[in-house]
Design a protein around this motif. Structure first.
Motif, PDB file in Angstrom:
ATOM      1  N   SER A 286     -23.082  -6.836 -15.143  1.00  0.00           N
ATOM      2  CA  SER A 286     -22.628  -6.006 -14.051  1.00  0.00           C
ATOM      3  C   SER A 286     -23.701  -4.791 -13.905  1.00  0.00           C
ATOM      4  O   SER A 286     -23.977  -4.415 -12.767  1.00  0.00           O
ATOM      5  N   ALA A 287     -24.109  -4.288 -15.083  1.00  0.00           N
ATOM      6  CA  ALA A 287     -24.874  -3.294 -15.103  1.00  0.00           C
ATOM      7  C   ALA A 287     -26.350  -3.379 -14.464  1.00  0.00           C
ATOM      8  O   ALA A 287     -27.030  -2.654 -13.585  1.00  0.00           O
ATOM      9  N   ARG A 288     -26.709  -4.868 -14.807  1.00  0.00           N
ATOM     10  CA  ARG A 288     -28.129  -5.250 -14.292  1.00  0.00           C
ATOM     11  C   ARG A 288     -27.884  -5.468 -12.728  1.00  0.00           C
ATOM     12  O   ARG A 288     -29.104  -4.819 -11.988  1.00  0.00           O
ATOM     13  N   ALA A 289     -26.931  -5.972 -12.389  1.00  0.00           N
ATOM     14  CA  ALA A 289     -26.654  -6.070 -10.759  1.00  0.00           C
ATOM     15  C   ALA A 289     -26.572  -4.763 -10.050  1.00  0.00           C
ATOM     16  O   ALA A 289     -27.144  -4.463  -9.014  1.00  0.00           O
ATOM     17  N   TYR A 290     -25.931  -3.777 -10.881  1.00  0.00           N
ATOM     18  CA  TYR A 290     -26.212  -2.542 -10.089  1.00  0.00           C
ATOM     19  C   TYR A 290     -27.451  -1.945 -10.237  1.00  0.00           C
ATOM     20  O   TYR A 290     -28.144  -1.249  -9.197  1.00  0.00           O
ATOM     21  N   LEU A 291     -27.923  -1.919 -11.357  1.00  0.00           N
ATOM     22  CA  LEU A 291     -29.491  -1.343 -11.329  1.00  0.00           C
ATOM     23  C   LEU A 291     -30.587  -1.956 -10.163  1.00  0.00           C
ATOM     24  O   LEU A 291     -31.322  -1.140  -9.553  1.00  0.00           O
ATOM     25  N   VAL A 292     -30.371  -3.313 -10.038  1.00  0.00           N
ATOM     26  CA  VAL A 292     -31.228  -3.952  -9.259  1.00  0.00           C
ATOM     27  C   VAL A 292     -30.907  -3.619  -7.543  1.00  0.00           C
ATOM     28  O   VAL A 292     -31.347  -3.216  -7.104  1.00  0.00           O
ATOM     29  N   GLU A 293     -29.598  -3.441  -7.450  1.00  0.00           N
ATOM     30  CA  GLU A 293     -28.929  -3.130  -5.974  1.00  0.00           C
ATOM     31  C   GLU A 293     -29.613  -1.742  -5.862  1.00  0.00           C
ATOM     32  O   GLU A 293     -29.952  -1.314  -4.730  1.00  0.00           O
ATOM     33  N   GLN A 294     -29.602  -0.838  -6.801  1.00  0.00           N
ATOM     34  CA  GLN A 294     -29.966   0.644  -6.552  1.00  0.00           C
ATOM     35  C   GLN A 294     -31.449   0.845  -6.242  1.00  0.00           C
ATOM     36  O   GLN A 294     -31.995   1.466  -5.690  1.00  0.00           O
ATOM     37  N   LEU A 295     -32.305  -0.143  -7.035  1.00  0.00           N
ATOM     38  CA  LEU A 295     -33.702  -0.059  -6.980  1.00  0.00           C
ATOM     39  C   LEU A 295     -34.104  -0.622  -5.749  1.00  0.00           C
ATOM     40  O   LEU A 295     -35.285  -0.104  -5.234  1.00  0.00           O
ATOM     41  N   GLN A 296     -33.659  -1.646  -5.135  1.00  0.00           N
ATOM     42  CA  GLN A 296     -34.187  -2.565  -4.056  1.00  0.00           C
ATOM     43  C   GLN A 296     -34.650  -1.762  -2.929  1.00  0.00           C
ATOM     44  O   GLN A 296     -35.988  -1.977  -2.226  1.00  0.00           O
ATOM     45  N   PRO A 297     -33.883  -0.687  -2.348  1.00  0.00           N
ATOM     46  CA  PRO A 297     -34.468   0.291  -1.143  1.00  0.00           C
ATOM     47  C   PRO A 297     -35.871   0.880  -1.609  1.00  0.00           C
ATOM     48  O   PRO A 297     -36.565   1.224  -0.667  1.00  0.00           O
ATOM     49  N   TYR A 298     -36.228   1.374  -2.956  1.00  0.00           N
ATOM     50  CA  TYR A 298     -37.146   2.052  -3.282  1.00  0.00           C
ATOM     51  C   TYR A 298     -38.252   1.782  -4.104  1.00  0.00           C
ATOM     52  O   TYR A 298     -39.323   2.236  -3.973  1.00  0.00           O
ATOM     53  N   ALA A 299     -38.080   0.631  -4.774  1.00  0.00           N
ATOM     54  CA  ALA A 299     -39.194  -0.192  -5.765  1.00  0.00           C
ATOM     55  C   ALA A 299     -38.927  -1.598  -5.542  1.00  0.00           C
ATOM     56  O   ALA A 299     -37.878  -2.043  -5.690  1.00  0.00           O
TER      57      ALA A 299
END
Length: 683
Positions: free
Chosen positions: A232-245
């Motif tokens: 769950s943490a990985r999915a959240y990290l990726v979701e938050q990173l996608q718009p900026y990195a």
């Protein structure tokens, strides 16, 4: 009983009750006990506070109104409740925000079965994001402050309940004999006038992006590798990173961000650089937790680690760092690489696997590595504003200077810097071993680390925000400078480390240990270099310091520790902690802050002067020449009044009076703060 003219509000009353639910619309008089059949709403007050209420004569169109006070029966001052926080009783939607002659400022929230109206609120106390119909609220969220606006004789909360389904149920609740209603809080019926305790104890509502990240990462089952929480943490990290990195393959495919190894998975993202894009500034943190934090559990069971300060806070910081830089109009000159390591808690496996796989390779392009571990935590009350930067000497004077500059940019956060190799640990140590200039930022281990007590309420949000400011400033420097730090091998403790540690021990008020006495002797000698015996003594002092911190109860790290009368969910918790850290307030006693008391002009002078002195520590003592004849020469604030008069922050209430015991109005407070700001800018 207070007397009011009837409120002229926009719609007729349908059901006017308390901050809770009714038991059944079929009963003539409710009976004591649990309330069934209706949505159960919490009281609109802070957790653990005591209140009482009933319907007061002539207060509204009829006797279907409830008026509640907390302390008017205990304190002689009828205004003692002014400014008490009001909290949402459940998840709901704002349906009306009003300002009316008799009602004052008021707010309607639809909670489903019932719409509740909160009347006589302090003007402008409704948070801006709730000051319109259609805004969503979450249980426990601050919705306003208890006040005395409109036609109210003193501060209290006037509550009205409407049946959101349009049913006319009010008459069956009328008790004609005493014109009162039997009320309920959280599903339990309470007789009018009976004292009840608010159980509105939901976790604080996340008000900042950092807090929202932490709430999303701190999951009940922990984030141990291969667990559902880690996924769950990985999915959240990726979701938050996608718009900026982007991922390393220059896509935003979610799977491309994941870097699997053995039974773990790192998350790697990058922001490409421009003219110096072949050089990499790498910023890392870990997102995993140990598999078992122990605790009082049955034999053979596992107690998951919440891992808030260690290290959901570090992951949250990196997400906001990536967002800040990735959303800027001008990108970095050097490429930024963001690493969220897995299995750091298992022998640093994630960082080791990645560097082993990519060296030679991308690791060779990393010119500096920054690591963030155990963020937003407090070692102890005197050290709440202290964080640590380890190993900047590995990049020589340029990296030392960059860290010091970032420290100055985030005052009053105190970035204490150590150069000794023995204090650089975790993932950061891997990169130093590879010959890469490295700084490890940490709040160090405490009794809360890797324990079931490392929960989100342990995080000092104000401190974490300043740590983010430090990270932004430092990363920007390193990503845009014309040259990069050159690696210098780290050695043992230096004379600078000895002086820094002694100052830290003094600030922490730690004494009585032989190791600290030896440390003081070494610093007193002012050596240009440490011999082996001195190095061993400094290392022993480091160990003694860490051991002393580890003996402090986990609860002692919660802020602000000394004030037992400030609720854990208070909207001003972090601000009071900041003022305490800066010594602008010491409370009304060693353990009380008295959050609902008024501030006198004498007290305000002391606050303003202390703030000025915190910002201008070298400002000379002002002359004792104020013109006010009503100031006691022995007043605790006499020097403060001299200062703010000298700075033209106050001119008094007349040419010769200051009126020290008068309360400060919001208008006066604005004038005081505005003048202080202008004086600071002029200085």
């Amino acid at each position: 009983m207070s007397k009011h003219r009837r409120h002229q509000i926009r719609r007729p009353f349908a059901l006017l009750l308390s901050a809770a639910v009714l038991s059944s619309i079929t009963a003539v008089v409710p009976t004591a006990g649990a309330v069934e059949g209706f949505q159960s709403l919490l009281a609109p007050f802070e957790c653990g506070t005591e209140w009482s209420g009933g319907t007061r004569d002539y207060h509204g169109f009829n006797n279907w109104n409830l008026d509640i006070n907390r302390t008017s029966r205990t304190y002689s001052d009828p205004q003692h409740d002014l400014g008490q926080p009001l909290l949402a009783q459940a998840d709901g939607v704002v349906t009306w925000v009003g300002l009316q002659e008799n009602a004052g400022t008021y707010l309607d929230i639809d909670y489903g079965d019932y719409t509740v109206r909160y009347v006589h609120l302090v003007h402008d106390s409704i948070p801006a994001h709730l000051d319109q119909a259609g805004a969503s609220v979450v249980v426990g969220e601050l919705i306003g402050l208890l006040g005395d606006t409109g036609n109210a004789t003193h501060a209290h909360l006037h509550l009205e309940y409407f049946d959101s389904r349009g049913q006319e149920a009010q008459r069956i609740w009328l008790i004609p004999d005493d014109k009162q209603v039997q009320i309920a809080m959280a599903g339990e019926l309470i007789d009018p006038g009976e004292t009840f305790v608010s159980t509105n104890c939901s976790p604080p509502v996340a008000e900042t992006p950092l807090e929202r990240h932490i709430q999303s990462l701190v999951v009940p089952g922990g984030r141990a590798s291969t667990s559902a929480g880690a996924e769950s943490a990985r999915a959240y990290l990726v979701e938050q990173l996608q718009p900026y990195a982007e991922a390393l393959d220059a896509t935003t495919d979610p799977l491309s961000y994941e870097d699997g190894f053995g039974d773990g998975t790192n998350v790697i993202a990058r922001i490409p650089g421009s003219d110096l894009g072949d050089e990499i500034v790498m910023i890392g943190t870990h997102y995993d937790t140990p598999a078992d934090c122990g605790g009082d559990t049955d034999p053979g069971t596992v107690a998951p680690c919440p891992g808030a300060t260690d290290n959901a806070a570090g992951a949250a910081l990196l997400l906001e760092l990536a967002k800040t830089i990735g959303s800027a109009e001008t990108g970095p000159r050097r490429t930024l690489l963001f690493a969220f390591w897995d299995r750091t808690e298992t022998a640093l496996a994630g960082a080791k696997a990645w560097t082993d796989t990519n060296s030679p390779g991308i690791v060779d392009d990393v010119v500096v590595y920054l690591d963030y571990d155990k963020q937003g935590a407090s070692l102890s009350l005197p050290l709440r504003s202290t964080t640590f930067a380890m190993g900047a000497a590995s990049g020589g004077d340029p990296l030392r200077a960059a860290v010091e500059s970032a420290d100055q940019a985030s005052l009053p956060l105190d970035v204490t810097r150590f150069e000794t190799a023995s204090e650089l640990s975790g993932d950061a140590a891997i990169f130093v071993d590879l010959g890469i200039p490295t700084v490890g930022f940490t709040d160090r281990s405490t009794a809360c680390t890797n324990s079931v007590d490392d929960t989100a309420d342990l995080i000092d949000s104000t401190k974490l925000q300043r740590q983010l400011a430090t990270a932004i400033h430092l990363t920007d420097q390193l990503a845009t400078a014309d040259s990069v730090p050159v690696f210098e091998p780290l050695t043992g403790p230096t004379p600078t480390d000895a002086s820094t540690l002694l100052a830290l021990v003094d600030r922490a008020a730690m004494g009585g240990l032989t190791d600290f006495d030896e440390l003081a002797a070494i610093v007193g000698e002012a050596p240009t270099a440490l011999d082996p015996t001195q190095s061993a003594a400094v290392t022993a002092a480091f160990t003694a310091f860490a051991a002393r911190v580890a003996t402090l109860a986990c609860s002692s790290h919660r802020a602000p520790a000394p004030f037992t009368d400030l609720a854990a969910q208070s909207y001003a918790l972090a601000d009071v902690g900041l003022l305490y850290d800066l010594e602008i307030t010491t409370g009304t006693s060693a353990t009380t802050y008295s959050p609902t008391n008024y501030v006198t002009r004498e007290q305000m002078a002391a606050f303003l002067a202390r703030l000025w002195q915190a910002l201008n520590p070298d400002h000379p003592t002002p002359p004792d020449d104020h013109p006010f004849t009503d100031i006691d020469p022995d007043s605790f604030a006499i020097t403060a009044i001299n200062l703010i008069y000298d700075l033209e922050i106050t001119t008094g209430t007349s040419a010769t009076t200051y009126s020290p015991t008068n309360y400060v109005t919001r208008e006066q407070m604005a004038a005081f703060l505005g003048r202080l700001l202008r004086a600071a800018r002029a200085g």
